[in-house]
Every structure is written in C-alpha cells, then in structure tokens.
Motif scaffolding. Structure first.
Motif, short mmCIF file in Angstrom:
data_model
loop_
_atom_site.label_atom_id
_atom_site.label_comp_id
_atom_site.label_asym_id
_atom_site.label_seq_id
_atom_site.Cartn_x
_atom_site.Cartn_y
_atom_site.Cartn_z
N TYR A 243 0.77 -1.38 -0.07
CA TYR A 243 0.22 -0.27 0.28
C TYR A 243 1.21 1.02 -0.36
O TYR A 243 1.81 0.99 0.74
CB TYR A 243 -0.76 0.24 1.58
CG TYR A 243 -2.65 1.26 1.39
CD1 TYR A 243 -2.93 1.28 0.41
CD2 TYR A 243 -1.27 2.11 2.10
CE1 TYR A 243 -3.50 2.30 1.28
CE2 TYR A 243 -2.14 3.23 2.14
CZ TYR A 243 -3.27 3.11 1.07
OH TYR A 243 -4.31 4.39 2.05
N GLN A 244 0.95 2.58 -1.00
CA GLN A 244 1.20 3.45 -0.85
C GLN A 244 0.26 4.79 -1.56
O GLN A 244 -0.35 4.61 -2.56
CB GLN A 244 2.01 3.14 -2.07
CG GLN A 244 3.32 5.06 -1.35
CD GLN A 244 4.43 4.03 -3.17
OE1 GLN A 244 5.11 2.68 -3.50
NE2 GLN A 244 5.31 5.00 -2.83
N ASP A 255 2.93 0.68 3.77
CA ASP A 255 2.39 -0.51 4.19
C ASP A 255 3.40 -1.41 3.45
O ASP A 255 3.10 -1.93 2.17
CB ASP A 255 1.22 -1.42 4.30
CG ASP A 255 0.25 -0.16 5.03
OD1 ASP A 255 0.85 0.81 5.87
OD2 ASP A 255 -1.38 -0.57 5.20
N VAL A 256 3.98 -2.29 5.02
CA VAL A 256 5.55 -3.16 4.07
C VAL A 256 4.71 -4.34 4.49
O VAL A 256 4.54 -4.57 5.68
CB VAL A 256 6.78 -2.66 4.32
CG1 VAL A 256 7.53 -3.77 3.72
CG2 VAL A 256 7.04 -1.61 3.27
N SER A 272 3.33 -0.95 8.75
CA SER A 272 2.76 0.93 7.92
C SER A 272 3.92 1.33 9.16
O SER A 272 4.18 1.64 10.01
CB SER A 272 1.15 1.08 8.86
OG SER A 272 0.73 2.09 7.81
N PHE A 273 3.64 2.72 7.55
CA PHE A 273 5.31 3.67 7.99
C PHE A 273 4.73 4.89 6.98
O PHE A 273 4.28 4.80 6.30
CB PHE A 273 6.54 3.14 7.39
CG PHE A 273 6.92 2.10 8.39
CD1 PHE A 273 7.78 2.02 9.55
CD2 PHE A 273 7.09 0.79 7.26
CE1 PHE A 273 8.43 1.27 10.07
CE2 PHE A 273 7.32 -0.54 8.21
CZ PHE A 273 8.41 -0.46 9.22
N ALA A 291 8.89 6.01 9.12
CA ALA A 291 8.50 6.14 11.10
C ALA A 291 7.39 5.34 11.40
O ALA A 291 6.92 5.09 11.03
CB ALA A 291 8.43 7.23 11.47
N PRO A 292 7.26 5.02 12.03
CA PRO A 292 5.79 3.66 12.07
C PRO A 292 4.88 4.03 12.81
O PRO A 292 5.49 5.42 13.50
CB PRO A 292 6.51 2.23 12.64
CG PRO A 292 8.04 3.41 14.18
CD PRO A 292 8.57 3.92 13.19
N LEU A 293 3.71 3.21 12.06
CA LEU A 293 3.18 3.92 12.28
C LEU A 293 2.04 3.14 12.94
O LEU A 293 0.53 3.58 13.77
CB LEU A 293 1.89 4.41 11.02
CG LEU A 293 2.15 5.60 10.28
CD1 LEU A 293 1.60 5.71 9.43
CD2 LEU A 293 2.63 6.96 11.47
#
Length: 751
Positions: A243-244, A255-256, A272-273, A291-293
């Motif tokens: 996801y981008q 999202d990775v 999610s970052f 940065a992690p979300l």
C-alpha cells in the motif's frame, strides 16, 4: 410509529459511526503531521551525519597518491618497501577509522593493503574490472559503491591515480564500510534506507531489506547490474510494499509485508510507516526514513473503541429507558386487554351453540352455559355439585367410564394427550334421550385442576349416518347387478375381438392370394422357360449317351439339375409368401426382404418391361417379420407397376433406396407414374379405397400394409415426387446401432 423509531435509530447509528470514523481520521492525521515534523528533522540530521562522515574520506586517496613510499613501492616493487607500505596503510586506517586502504598497479593487481594481515586480504586481488579503477587509470578521481567481492562487505570506494611525473603508475583506493553507520542508527525509533540511483536498498537498519528495489526494474537494467558485479551474486527482489499513498508533498504512507518472529514462529506481519526522503548529493544516493505508524494506528483504534463504547452505553441506557416506558405502557394495555378478553369470553360462552360444562377435580359439575339447558330442555341448577354421570351416559358400545379421576387418566394416557372424546346421550331430561358427542379436556388453572366438557348435538348426524348406511347397502346391490351385466358384456366383447382377429388374418391372406393371382401369368412364364430348357438338355443328353459322349451328357444333366433347383426356389418363395401367420418380431436384414420381394415381382416387371433399380446393400438390420415385410414391399411394388402402366408416355422405372438414421431405417419405393391426387393422398390408407380402374383392385393392399408396418413398430407414408411420380416410405426401428459406420457409397444395380 415502530418504523419511525427504527429509521431514527438507524440514522443515529450511521451519524455516530461516521463521527467516530471521521474523528479518528482527523486525530490520526494530526498525530501523523506531528510525527512528520519530528521525522523530517531526524532525516536532515541523519543525512548530514552520513554525508559528513563519508566526505572526510574522499581526499584520502589523493593524500596517499602523493606519498613517496607509495610511489616507490609502485615504481620499484621491492618487498621491503611493500611490507613497510602495508604497515603504514594499517596504521592510517586505525587513525582515520576507514574500512580499507589499498594500492593497485596499472594492471589492476593489488600490491599493498591495510588488511594484509587478514585472511580475506586484498593483496594479490585484481580489481581492474571495477569502475573506480577504470576512472582513475584515465586520470580522473573515481567513486563507486558495491558489495566487496573479497570481503563480502558493502562499502563506498574513493580512488585516485598515482603519478610519477606525467605517467600514471598506480591507483590508491579507500573503502568506507557502511556497516558502522547501520549499527550506529540501528536502535532508533525509525527505520532508514539508503537507496542507490537504481532505487536498490544499499544500506538499511533492517538487514532483510538489503538489496530490495523500490519500484520496478526492466530486464535490461537488471542485466546491467548483474554484469557490473556490484552486488556480487545477490538476488535483486522487490520490496513487499502492498500500500502506498501520499500524505503530503514530502511524505508518503506505505505498508510493507515483513516476516517477524513471534514466540519462535515466523509470522507475516503488515507494517505501516510514514516515509520521507532526501538526496545525498555527495554519494548520488537517496536516504529515506520510515517512521512506524503502528502505535498511532493502535491509539486511534483504542480511541475509536472507547468512543464507540461510550456511544453504545448511551444508546443502551436510552434504549432501557424507552423499553421501561414501553413495558409500563404494554402492562397497562395488557390489563385493559385482560378485562376486555374476560368480557369477550363470557359473551362467547353464553352465546356459543355448543353446550359447555366445567367440572372440578372430582368430576363434579361446577357451571354450565345456556346451550346445555337448551339441549336438555329444562334448567340444570340442581345438578351443580353432582357427578357428570347424572347428566351424561356413554353409549353401550363404549365400555369406558368417567366416574373417577383414575378412569380419566387411563383414557387420556391411551390417547397420549389430555383430551378425551366419547359419544353418548344426555339423560337428565324425562323426554327422549339427546345423542351428543362429549369432549373432555383438562384445564391447568393457576391454583387448581379443572375440566371443560363440550357437548355437540349429534341428532342430525345420526340421522344422516342411518341414511348413508341405507344408501350404501342399496348402492352395493346395484353395483353387484351392474358388475354381473359388465362381466357378460366383457365375455361377448372378447368373443367379437377373436372373431375380428380371425377376419383380419383372413383378409391379409386374401390380399396375398390376390397378389399371387395377379402374378400367375408371370409365374407361368418363369417356369415355362426352365421347362423348355430342361426338355432340350434331356434330348441332347440322350443323343450324347447314344454316341458314347458321356462327358457332354454329364454336363447336360448338371444344367438340368440347376434349372430344377431354380424352379424349386421360385415355387418355394411363392409358398412362403402365401403362408398364414401373425407378425413375429425379430432381427431381419432389409436387403434380404427386398430381394425376396423382387423374386416374386421380377416376372411381372419383366413382362411389362419396367426397369427396376435397387441401391447397394447397406447391411441395415431392422426389428420386424421377414414374410410380412416382404408382403408390404410386394404390395408397394405391385402398386408402382400399376401406376406406371397407367402412364404409358412416361419413363418406365422403379427405384428402391435404403437410408438409415440413428433410430430408424427408411425404405423408399419411387415410381415414374403420374403421381397421386390430393384426394388419394387423404384417403390412401383407408380400407376399400382405390384409385385404380374398376375391377383392378379391392382397395385393401395399402390398408393391410399400414396395419402390418404399425404392428412392427414402424410408419408408412406417401407423397408425390418433385420430378414426377409417387414415393412410398416405410420406416422401421433399427435392431442395433453400430458405434462407428463409414457411410457406404451408393451404386445403382438393374434387376
């Protein structure tokens, strides 16, 4: 009203859900904006530290190139000078904290290196294939990044040519190991990526992301990277970004998918970052901070859950208040309904046409309605407190009694329910007994056990039953009389059917004999020719015997024998055709039936000079009777000959064809006569109908043929041919269906 409240509740639920969702989104965006500001400062700081840390090494190759000992070692190649140079390079690396420093001659061979003591030393390695060597050997400063082929460590390379006068005698190389920076920033609250110009991860705080590409690479680009040996056999794969979405102009939400270890088990997790990037111009790289979300997402989910819980609790409290109000209203309505029902029940009991009596648990009368007094014809007030037997008595044929509670339970158990129905009569009246049907059922009242007894007047029903019984007796008597008459009629009908069958068989036999009579002249001709030949052969044979020519006499006797057999076949065919019998179903060859009919009809066809054409044998088998099929074909061939004789100016020709479908075989007889009139087609198969001249037929041939074909399960039809003449088609069911049959070629054969 209920529909209005349902719509209101649904609207409130939708508004609350949207408010929770939109509020959560707004709060999430606000927290992500704060995180973006903090992360952007960290990104600039990280980029500055990395750029300054690497920049300090870019002039080291220039300084080493100006060192006299380096020039002397490259120029003279003495072992003592090279050993001294190795120690100096090792000391320089300890001071500058560089990864490796080494000297390469013009052939690309490393003559000295700071790691000369290590097992994976560069000394003796040839790096002429590296771009930094190719740039420096041309007199230009070189820069390059790659995975070391000897050390298997990633690094950034600076190179510079070593001059002796105007000639380049070697190359100085300094390698900066990026692992030290990864360790330095490994425990931060963010992830970082160092991307090369091809968007391949060259350095990262997550080792699993190394050599992953962000975006897409063509086959040509992948081949170019593989040929440069920059990553020395490492597979270049795409980073699993699922996801981008842009957050603003300088950041993205991505999202990775990442494999993580949870309690010793590898689990695929979605991370999610917030990603921000900036270039490092010194290295021509791009650095990104992720940065992690997940923490923000968890906080937003918790906030939404708390808010939704509050809304739900509020809705429940409101619902409870509404429910209590509704319960109080329904209780009031129920009390009012109870009073109404009690009055309604009293009216129903008083005005019902069935007699009702209530009993206590000892089967004693408690109350009754006016319908019971109407049935009895007098007041029943004296019976209150008396047993039910004072009012109702069972019929004699019913041995059960209701004088005790145990008797009722036994009867009810036999039925499996708490209801009991009996027939009897009301006996309290001094007048005639009233026949009734009594139904007794148990009533479970709150404080005691009672019974309800219902009486239905059966006077009219008993009278109807007597009338029906008398009518049934009379009907049975009439049925017996009528059955006797029908049995006699059936016997007479069977006798008539047998007579009809015999008449039909005689009629078919008569039609056969009629055909034989028409063919008798041709039969005489067919038998006369062989007899004439036999007399000639016999006379010649006697002459040959007298002359002693036994061989010629023997030949004449053989001819006589063959002609006798031929005459016997002709006579046998007519005898078989003339025999009586019923249709016997079985497999028969169509060609055999056709040839049998032709043997009978050939004399007549030869006599009137009609050309007879038959298609080649197709091997079709049908279900039927050989003799009766021959009779049908003889009738059709005889009719065809008559039709041609009635048309002297037309071609004298009859064609017999065989065509098969999956289920049927069609036998067609086509003549060249004048065809059939419309009236003839309508009445063709009716008995005694004929279109021939007076005295030439009985009109039974086609009618008998129709019955024979239908008895064999087939059909027969007639129509006019477009080119002139009539066509009769006999369709019979096939006896078997071959799985594969190549279509046979048709050829005409004259008979």
């Amino acid at each position: 009203m209920k529909k209005y409240f349902a719509v209101l509740y649904l609207g409130v639920f939708i508004v609350a859900s949207l408010s929770i969702w939109k509020g959560g989104e707004a709060l999430r965006n606000q927290q992500i904006e704060t995180l973006r500001i903090d992360s952007f400062e960290q990104l600039n700081q990280l980029a500055s530290i990395l750029e300054s840390a690497i920049a300090k090494y870019q002039h080291m190759p220039t300084l080493l190139a100006s060192n006299d000992r380096v020039k002397k070692a490259l120029r003279d190649g003495l072992a003592s000078d090279i050993n001294q140079l190795n120690r100096e390079l090792e000391q320089i690396n300890r001071i500058t904290e560089a990864s490796d420093s080494y000297i390469i001659n013009t052939d690309g061979l490393t003559i000295a290196a700071s790691n000369y003591r290590e097992e994976a030393s560069f000394v003796g390695g040839n790096f002429a294939f590296r771009p930094y060597f190719k740039d420096a050997i041309q007199g230009k400063p070189g820069r390059y990044y790659a995975l070391g082929t000897t050390s298997n460590r990633r690094g950034y390379y600076f190179s510079y040519p070593v001059y002796d006068g105007n000639s380049i005698i070697g190359i100085t190389v300094v390698k900066v190991d990026l692992t030290q920076f990864e360790k330095r920033f490994a425990n931060q609250n963010y992830e970082f990526l160092l991307l090369d110009p091809d968007n391949i991860v060259f350095s990262s705080s997550r080792p699993s992301w190394l050599y992953r590409v962000l975006g897409e690479l063509s086959h040509v680009e992948l081949q170019r990277i593989a040929d440069s040996q920059r990553y020395y056999g490492q597979s270049i794969e795409k980073l699993a970004i699922v996801y981008q979405k842009p957050f603003d102009e300088k950041s993205q939400i991505v999202d990775v998918l990442e494999n993580t270890m949870t309690n010793g088990t590898e689990v695929l997790e979605r991370l999610s970052f917030l990603r921000m990037s900036r270039p490092i111009r010194l290295l021509d790289f791009q650095i990104s901070i992720l940065a992690p979300l997940n923490t923000i997402n968890e906080e937003i989910s918790l906030w939404r859950a708390i808010f939704a819980g509050g809304v739900t609790i509020t809705a429940l409290l409101f619902g409870l208040a509404m429910l209590r109000t509704r319960m109080l209203r329904e209780r009031s309505d129920a009390n009012e309904m109870t009073r109404h029902n009690q009055a309604y029940i009293r009216e129903v009991i008083q005005n019902t046409q069935a007699g009702l009596v209530t009993l206590d648990e000892s089967y004693k009368i408690e109350s009754f309605n006016p319908a019971v007094e109407k049935l009895v014809g007098q007041p029943l007030a004296p019976l209150v407190g008396q047993p039910l037997s004072r009012l109702f008595q069972l019929d004699k044929q019913d041995a059960s009694a209701l004088d005790s509670h145990m008797d009722f339970l036994e009867a009810a158990n036999d039925l499996g329910i708490k209801v009991l129905t009996r027939e009897g009569h009301l006996c309290y009246s001094e007048q005639a007994l009233v026949a009734v049907e009594m139904t007794l059922c148990e009533m479970q009242l709150p404080n005691r056990l009672s019974y309800l007894v219902t009486f239905h007047d059966m006077t009219e029903r008993k009278r109807y039953e007597q009338e029906i019984t008398q009518a049934r007796i009379e009907l049975e008597q009439r049925v017996r009389e009528r059955t006797f008459e029908l049995e006699g009629a059936n016997v007479r009908l069977r006798d008539e059917i047998e007579e009809h069958k015999g008449t039909q068989r005689e009629l078919i036999q008569t039609a056969k004999l009629a055909v034989l009579g028409q063919l008798s002249a041709g039969l005489n001709h067919e038998l006369n020719q062989p007899l004439t030949a036999i007399r000639a052969f016999a006379g010649n044979g006697l002459t040959f015997l007298d002359r002693g020519q036994y061989e010629q006499a023997h030949t004449n006797l053989q001819h006589i024998s063959q002609l006798g057999q031929h005459m016997g076949d002709i006579i046998a065919r007519f005898k078989v055709f003339a025999r009586k019998g019923d249709v016997q179903q079985g497999p028969i060859a169509v060609q055999t039936a056709i040839m049998g009919a032709l043997k009978i009809m050939s004399p007549r066809y030869k006599e009137v000079a009609i050309e007879l054409v038959v298609t080649e044998d197709q091997g079709f088998i049908v279900n039927g009777d050989m003799v009766f099929l021959e009779q049908v074909l003889v009738n059709l061939l005889a009719n065809a000959a008559d039709a041609i004789q009635d048309a002297p100016d037309r071609q004298r020709r009859v064609l017999i064809e065989q065509i098969a479908t999956e289920d049927q075989v069609n036998i067609s007889i086509k003549d060249s006569g004048n065809g059939l009139s419309d009236d003839a087609i309508r009445h063709l198969f009716e008995p005694f109908f004929t279109s021939k001249s007076s005295g030439l037929g009985l009109g039974l041939g086609l009618s008998i043929s129709l019955r024979i074909v239908e008895a064999m399960g087939g059909q027969i039809s007639a129509q006019n041919r477009p080119e002139g003449g009539a066509e009769f088609c006999v369709r019979l069911p096939r006896f078997n269906h071959p799985t594969s049959q190549s279509p046979a070629k048709k050829s005409n054969k004259e008979i």
